[in-house]
Design a protein around this motif. Structure first.
Motif, PDB file in Angstrom:
ATOM      1  N   PRO A  57       0.821  -1.216   0.000  1.00  0.00           N
ATOM      2  CA  PRO A  57       0.000   0.000   0.000  1.00  0.00           C
ATOM      3  C   PRO A  57       0.856   1.268   0.000  1.00  0.00           C
ATOM      4  CG  PRO A  57      -0.875  -1.594   1.564  1.00  0.00           C
ATOM      5  CD  PRO A  57       0.455  -2.136   1.105  1.00  0.00           C
ATOM      6  N   GLY A  58       0.550   2.146  -0.929  1.00  0.00           N
ATOM      7  CA  GLY A  58       1.292   3.398  -1.024  1.00  0.00           C
ATOM      8  C   GLY A  58       2.574   3.304  -1.813  1.00  0.00           C
ATOM      9  N   GLY A  59       3.012   2.066  -2.094  1.00  0.00           N
ATOM     10  CA  GLY A  59       4.253   1.888  -2.843  1.00  0.00           C
ATOM     11  C   GLY A  59       5.483   2.241  -2.030  1.00  0.00           C
ATOM     12  N   LEU A  60       6.622   2.208  -2.669  1.00  0.00           N
ATOM     13  CA  LEU A  60       7.896   2.442  -1.979  1.00  0.00           C
ATOM     14  C   LEU A  60       8.941   2.866  -3.003  1.00  0.00           C
ATOM     15  CD1 LEU A  60       9.334   2.004   0.837  1.00  0.00           C
ATOM     16  CD2 LEU A  60      10.011  -0.234  -0.033  1.00  0.00           C
ATOM     17  N   GLU A  61       9.616   3.974  -2.729  1.00  0.00           N
ATOM     18  CA  GLU A  61      10.715   4.396  -3.602  1.00  0.00           C
ATOM     19  C   GLU A  61      12.016   3.801  -3.068  1.00  0.00           C
ATOM     20  OE1 GLU A  61      13.078   8.313  -5.335  1.00  0.00           O
ATOM     21  OE2 GLU A  61      11.944   8.457  -3.468  1.00  0.00           O
ATOM     22  N   LEU A  62      12.491   2.767  -3.734  1.00  0.00           N
ATOM     23  CA  LEU A  62      13.751   2.158  -3.330  1.00  0.00           C
ATOM     24  C   LEU A  62      14.917   3.019  -3.789  1.00  0.00           C
ATOM     25  CD1 LEU A  62      12.912  -1.543  -4.270  1.00  0.00           C
ATOM     26  CD2 LEU A  62      13.025  -0.581  -1.960  1.00  0.00           C
ATOM     27  N   LEU A  63      16.002   2.979  -3.048  1.00  0.00           N
ATOM     28  CA  LEU A  63      17.199   3.702  -3.452  1.00  0.00           C
ATOM     29  C   LEU A  63      17.777   3.073  -4.716  1.00  0.00           C
ATOM     30  CD1 LEU A  63      18.915   4.219   0.020  1.00  0.00           C
ATOM     31  CD2 LEU A  63      17.687   5.924  -1.333  1.00  0.00           C
ATOM     32  N   SER A  64      18.213   3.914  -5.618  1.00  0.00           N
ATOM     33  CA  SER A  64      18.765   3.455  -6.891  1.00  0.00           C
ATOM     34  C   SER A  64      20.115   4.117  -7.124  1.00  0.00           C
ATOM     35  CB  SER A  64      17.811   3.802  -8.039  1.00  0.00           C
ATOM     36  OG  SER A  64      18.463   3.732  -9.299  1.00  0.00           O
ATOM     37  N   ARG A  65      21.151   3.309  -7.227  1.00  0.00           N
ATOM     38  CA  ARG A  65      22.486   3.848  -7.478  1.00  0.00           C
ATOM     39  C   ARG A  65      22.502   4.666  -8.768  1.00  0.00           C
ATOM     40  NH1 ARG A  65      27.295   2.552  -9.978  1.00  0.00           N
ATOM     41  NH2 ARG A  65      29.191   3.017  -8.762  1.00  0.00           N
ATOM     42  N   GLU A  66      21.844   4.167  -9.797  1.00  0.00           N
ATOM     43  CA  GLU A  66      21.831   4.833 -11.093  1.00  0.00           C
ATOM     44  C   GLU A  66      21.128   6.190 -11.007  1.00  0.00           C
ATOM     45  OE1 GLU A  66      21.009   1.647 -10.552  1.00  0.00           O
ATOM     46  OE2 GLU A  66      22.903   0.853 -11.356  1.00  0.00           O
ATOM     47  N   LYS A  67      19.984   6.230 -10.337  1.00  0.00           N
ATOM     48  CA  LYS A  67      19.246   7.490 -10.229  1.00  0.00           C
ATOM     49  C   LYS A  67      20.010   8.505  -9.385  1.00  0.00           C
ATOM     50  CE  LYS A  67      14.619   5.515 -10.827  1.00  0.00           C
ATOM     51  NZ  LYS A  67      13.303   5.256 -10.183  1.00  0.00           N
ATOM     52  N   ILE A  68      20.656   8.035  -8.334  1.00  0.00           N
ATOM     53  CA  ILE A  68      21.439   8.940  -7.489  1.00  0.00           C
ATOM     54  C   ILE A  68      22.585   9.540  -8.285  1.00  0.00           C
ATOM     55  CG2 ILE A  68      22.984   9.071  -5.493  1.00  0.00           C
ATOM     56  CD1 ILE A  68      21.187   6.847  -4.227  1.00  0.00           C
ATOM     57  N   LEU A  69      23.339   8.695  -8.973  1.00  0.00           N
ATOM     58  CA  LEU A  69      24.484   9.186  -9.742  1.00  0.00           C
ATOM     59  C   LEU A  69      24.047  10.150 -10.846  1.00  0.00           C
ATOM     60  CD1 LEU A  69      26.630   5.927 -10.060  1.00  0.00           C
ATOM     61  CD2 LEU A  69      27.125   7.948  -8.665  1.00  0.00           C
ATOM     62  N   ALA A  70      22.888   9.898 -11.433  1.00  0.00           N
ATOM     63  CA  ALA A  70      22.391  10.774 -12.493  1.00  0.00           C
ATOM     64  C   ALA A  70      22.064  12.166 -11.967  1.00  0.00           C
ATOM     65  CB  ALA A  70      21.156  10.163 -13.145  1.00  0.00           C
ATOM     66  N   GLY A  71      21.771  12.264 -10.663  1.00  0.00           N
ATOM     67  CA  GLY A  71      21.393  13.548 -10.094  1.00  0.00           C
ATOM     68  C   GLY A  71      22.514  14.315  -9.424  1.00  0.00           C
ATOM     69  N   VAL A  72      23.687  13.682  -9.277  1.00  0.00           N
ATOM     70  CA  VAL A  72      24.814  14.355  -8.617  1.00  0.00           C
ATOM     71  C   VAL A  72      25.514  15.287  -9.602  1.00  0.00           C
ATOM     72  CG1 VAL A  72      27.012  14.029  -7.405  1.00  0.00           C
ATOM     73  CG2 VAL A  72      25.138  12.412  -7.040  1.00  0.00           C
ATOM     74  N   ASP A  73      25.807  16.491  -9.147  1.00  0.00           N
ATOM     75  CA  ASP A  73      26.544  17.455  -9.961  1.00  0.00           C
ATOM     76  C   ASP A  73      27.857  16.852 -10.436  1.00  0.00           C
ATOM     77  OD1 ASP A  73      28.864  19.728  -9.631  1.00  0.00           O
ATOM     78  OD2 ASP A  73      27.067  20.523 -10.606  1.00  0.00           O
ATOM     79  N   ALA A  74      28.253  17.176 -11.677  1.00  0.00           N
ATOM     80  CA  ALA A  74      29.435  16.561 -12.289  1.00  0.00           C
ATOM     81  C   ALA A  74      30.700  16.786 -11.466  1.00  0.00           C
ATOM     82  CB  ALA A  74      29.628  17.088 -13.707  1.00  0.00           C
ATOM     83  N   SER A  75      30.879  18.008 -10.928  1.00  0.00           N
ATOM     84  CA  SER A  75      32.098  18.285 -10.168  1.00  0.00           C
ATOM     85  C   SER A  75      32.118  17.486  -8.871  1.00  0.00           C
ATOM     86  CB  SER A  75      32.207  19.782  -9.867  1.00  0.00           C
ATOM     87  OG  SER A  75      31.084  20.235  -9.126  1.00  0.00           O
ATOM     88  N   ALA A  76      30.959  17.309  -8.259  1.00  0.00           N
ATOM     89  CA  ALA A  76      30.894  16.500  -7.042  1.00  0.00           C
ATOM     90  C   ALA A  76      31.087  15.025  -7.368  1.00  0.00           C
ATOM     91  CB  ALA A  76      29.550  16.713  -6.345  1.00  0.00           C
TER      92      ALA A  76
END
Length: 324
Positions: A57-76
């Motif tokens: 119920p309500g679902g769940l957003e699991l952590l995703s290595r790919e999604k995290i890396l896609a959102g990190v600033d390039a310099s970081a």
């Protein structure tokens, strides 16, 4: 089959038949049922309806290595040596501490969906329900030992407030020396642990616990007022939050040796929840009451006690506001 595989299929919150789940996972419907029961041990209730199947119920957003890396600033991202996204672990800080015992780990970051022995400051337990919050630890190497780390936990707090603000979470304040508050309730905590030479080369694990969607049943174990991101903003993503945190945190850890806390002092004071307020300072041996007037260039708390300024450093010092 592991529980993570089952979770990835039911995380959308929709119904899935036992047969379909078994076919995808390569197991029997009985095995699916058994694993569904095991999810209860993680605090997750997988609803079962005859003729429809299972759903979370309500679902769940699991952590995703790919999604995290896609959102990190390039310099970081260039400062990130390795990113581990783990399912169940005793403690991300403990995992990182064990890692640095065997290898150089500057820029290493680990996250977990669930901690069986999450730790807070001063030996407290950090409540860590599955898939609800963010449990993150990052490793940095420093020269100069403990002296080089003065004010680091406060600077990390500034970085986290910046990250939260970039995700639409406004109004977050800082409580000396390790907490993030929102309207007086705890939103996040920081735990630093050091390994190596206290006067020379050392490695530091920076642990962060951020409440994102704290289940009420888990909150029963929290002994202080708390708040989570879900209570502040309607739209959020754990993966986006992690990416924003790393975008701010990794450059800080890389440059802190050169800048020190002085580069963050004014910003920290502007976010100080108790600035110019009456506070109570407690240790095992003493109690002091006075007006919090800021922090020093190395992060010590400045308090006016009977008109005389006193300074307090971290460790076993406890800070509380005095009701007006």
């Amino acid at each position: 089959m592991d529980m993570q595989a089952l979770l990835s299929l039911v995380a959308d919150g929709e119904f899935h038949s036992g047969k379909d789940l078994g076919d995808v996972l390569g197991v029997s419907r009985t095995a699916v049922w058994k694993h569904a029961q095991k999810l209860e041990s993680l605090g997750l209730h997988l609803e079962s309806v005859k003729g429809k199947g299972y759903r979370l119920p309500g679902g769940l957003e699991l952590l995703s290595r790919e999604k995290i890396l896609a959102g990190v600033d390039a310099s970081a991202k260039s400062l990130l040596s390795e990113l581990d996204v783990l399912s169940t672990i005793d403690s991300t800080n403990q995992h990182a501490m064990q890692r640095i015992e065997s290898q150089s780990s500057h820029g290493y970051v680990c996250l977990a969906e669930y901690q069986t022995a999450g730790r807070g400051r001063r030996g407290r337990t950090w409540v860590s329900p599955f898939g609800s919050n963010i449990y993150l630890s990052a490793v940095a190497e420093f020269e100069g030992g403990a002296a080089a780390l003065e004010g680091l936990s406060l600077a990390v707090g500034v970085a986290l407030v910046r990250a939260l603000k970039s995700c639409g979470v406004e109004g977050v304040q800082l409580k000396w020396p390790n907490d993030l508050l929102w309207q007086g309730r705890k939103l996040a905590g920081i735990l630093l642990e050091m390994s190596g030479d206290v006067a020379g080369p050392c490695q530091v694990v920076v642990g962060v616990g951020l409440n994102v969607t704290m289940p009420e049943r888990s909150a029963e174990d929290i002994d202080q007022p708390w708040v989570d991101v879900a209570s502040i903003v309607p739209d959020y993503s754990r993966n986006q939050l992690v990416a924003a945190m790393l975008t701010e945190l990794l450059p800080l850890l890389d440059s802190f040796q050169q800048t020190g806390f002085a580069a963050y002092k004014d910003e920290w004071e502007a976010m100080h929840a108790y600035q110019n307020c009456d506070v109570l300072i407690q240790t095992i041996k003493m109690h002091e009451q006075g007006e919090a007037i800021g922090v020093t260039g190395v992060g010590a708390l400045r308090v006016l006690v009977d008109g005389v300024e006193k300074q307090f450093s971290g460790g076993e010092v406890s800070l509380r506001s005095v009701p007006s």
